[in-house]
Design an enzyme around this catalytic site. Structure first.
Site, short mmCIF file in Angstrom:
data_model
loop_
_atom_site.label_atom_id
_atom_site.label_comp_id
_atom_site.label_asym_id
_atom_site.label_seq_id
_atom_site.Cartn_x
_atom_site.Cartn_y
_atom_site.Cartn_z
N GLY A 1 0.83 -1.21 0.00
CA GLY A 1 0.00 0.00 0.00
C GLY A 1 0.86 1.24 0.00
O GLY A 1 2.06 1.18 -0.28
N ASN A 2 0.27 2.39 0.28
CA ASN A 2 1.05 3.63 0.39
C ASN A 2 0.40 4.54 1.43
O ASN A 2 -0.66 4.21 1.97
CB ASN A 2 1.20 4.31 -0.97
CG ASN A 2 -0.14 4.66 -1.58
OD1 ASN A 2 -0.87 5.49 -1.05
ND2 ASN A 2 -0.48 4.01 -2.69
N HIS A 3 1.01 5.69 1.67
CA HIS A 3 0.58 6.54 2.78
C HIS A 3 -0.58 7.48 2.44
O HIS A 3 -0.93 8.33 3.25
CB HIS A 3 1.74 7.40 3.27
CG HIS A 3 2.83 6.60 3.93
ND1 HIS A 3 2.60 5.83 5.04
CD2 HIS A 3 4.13 6.42 3.61
CE1 HIS A 3 3.72 5.23 5.38
NE2 HIS A 3 4.66 5.57 4.53
#
Ligand code: CTP
Length: 398
Positions: free
Chosen positions: A206-208
């Site tokens: 995923g990412n932030h």
């Protein structure tokens, strides 16, 4: 902006009633004329003397005043908008099924002006199927809901159910009563948040991205009168406006499929999602155990949603892309604009302090097809959303 606007406020019995004291002050300061009706239960939470003093009008409560009948029909005809805030579960249920046992409800049932509702309740009440049904029903009757916020509730629990803040209600009314419905009749598609690419049943790539920017853009478009669909990856963000069609997805592929389904009917497409660029080739059925010293994951490129839409977009459609760069920012972002056939790119730089993932503020530069750039200062994401939407309006309404 609310100069000479007539606002009727109905207050029902919730602790959030105290917020109407500051809202009344804000509305009167903006030049509005305010009249207030209290339900009997609301009198336990706010003194009518305070409200009468701030609104500069007597506060009404009963269907009769001494021997005289209070003209509820007149109130709903007088008002430009009838705001019921806080709206309790009880009054909502009565509105949904037609029970009219006090002045507030009589005024509601006879109102000819638009009605705006700001519910307030505990999270479990808010999520109860009966409440959901009642909200749906009153929306079908034509009422507009200002969605609840998440946070600390009177019960001491944390969750959804807090009434919108006075400033949020003020902005909502300003837009509702203002003339700026410049996206009226336009269908807007917004993507937001991250995507999660599963590795096994418990892990993902995923990412932030928090989704904040995309949510603020979707809400701003809705306030400008557009029909908005928001496709979002996993996020804890909550929409303030229930009139936005929210579609939740998890993976890049799901976001791609949903976007492609909706693109044909969209006039404006704003792709603010931080879509994963790669996803695992194989998703393990069972949790991968840490038996090996090293573990390599084979990844494959996801479909580029922005580029796919850019390839099929019609002349009448306006396509907005985002770019997050850490080096050669403008050159890289402009290359994305060209490669993906977008009409403009919103460039975020991670180099700017307090800008980008997770922050409530952002600093953007808009890059246009012509090669020109428009730079903005660091602002709240809500203000940035206003800048972006104003820019889009200036391009589509020519
Ligand atoms: N985007 C998309 N689908 C993808 C990847 C990106 O629609 N699979 C969109 C994003 O929503 C954004 C724009 O493309 O509007 C640019 O995203 P960004 O992550 O900055 O760039 P990438 O194209 O992924 O390129 P790179 O990661 O190499 O910078």
């Amino acid at each position: 902006m609310l100069e000479n606007k007539k606002i009727l406020i109905g207050i029902t019995g919730s602790i959030a009633a105290y917020k109407i004291i500051s809202l009344t002050r804000l509305l009167v300061r903006e030049g509005a004329e305010v009249r207030i009706i209290l339900s009997k239960a609301a009198t336990d939470f706010v003194p009518s003397l305070v409200l009468a003093t701030l609104s500069k009008n007597p506060v009404l409560q009963d269907l009769t005043i001494q021997d005289e009948w209070a003209n509820h029909v007149e109130l709903g005809r007088w008002a430009d908008v009838f705001l019921i805030a806080p709206l309790t579960c009880n009054t909502l249920a009565k509105m949904a099924c037609g029970i009219c046992d006090n002045l507030l409800l009589a005024s509601y049932f006879s109102a000819t002006c638009p009605v705006v509702l700001a519910p307030a309740m505990d999270e479990d009440m808010w999520h109860h199927p009966a409440t959901k049904n009642n909200i749906k029903k009153v929306q079908e009757f034509g009422n507009t809901i200002i969605n609840v916020n998440s946070g600390e509730l009177a019960s001491g629990l944390f969750g959804e159910g807090r009434m919108a803040e006075p400033e949020e209600i003020l902005t909502f009314l300003q837009v509702k009563l203002g003339s700026s419905q410049e996206l009226s009749g336009k269908n807007v598609l917004v993507t937001a948040g991250p995507t999660y690419e599963p590795i096994d049943p418990v892990r993902f790539i995923g990412n932030h991205s928090s989704g904040k920017m995309g949510f603020a853009i979707a809400e701003q478009c809705q306030l400008m009168g557009a029909n908005v669909t928001l496709i979002t990856g996993p996020t804890s963000e909550v929409l303030k406006h229930t009139n936005i069609n929210r579609i939740d997805v998890v993976t890049a592929n799901e976001m791609f499929q949903q976007s492609l389904n909706l693109v044909e009917d969209s006039d404006i497409i704003i792709m603010s999602a931080a879509v994963a660029d790669y996803s695992p080739v194989v998703v393990a059925k069972e949790k991968v155990k840490k038996s090996q010293k090293e573990w390599s994951l084979e990844l494959t490129k996801t479909k580029d949603i922005l580029a796919s839409i850019g390839a099929i977009k019609k002349h009448r459609q306006f396509l907005v892309g985002f770019a997050l760069e850490t080096e050669n920012e403008q050159e890289n972002a402009f290359q994305k604009l060209v490669n993906k056939n977008a009409d403009c790119i919103i460039l975020n730089s991670l180099k700017d302090n307090n800008s980008g993932f997770g922050y409530d503020t952002n600093k953007i530069t808009i890059l246009e097809k012509s090669g020109s750039t428009i730079e903005f200062s660091l602002k709240s994401k809500k203000e940035v959303a206003k800048d972006i939407v104003s820019y889009i309006i200036s391009k589509v309404n020519v």
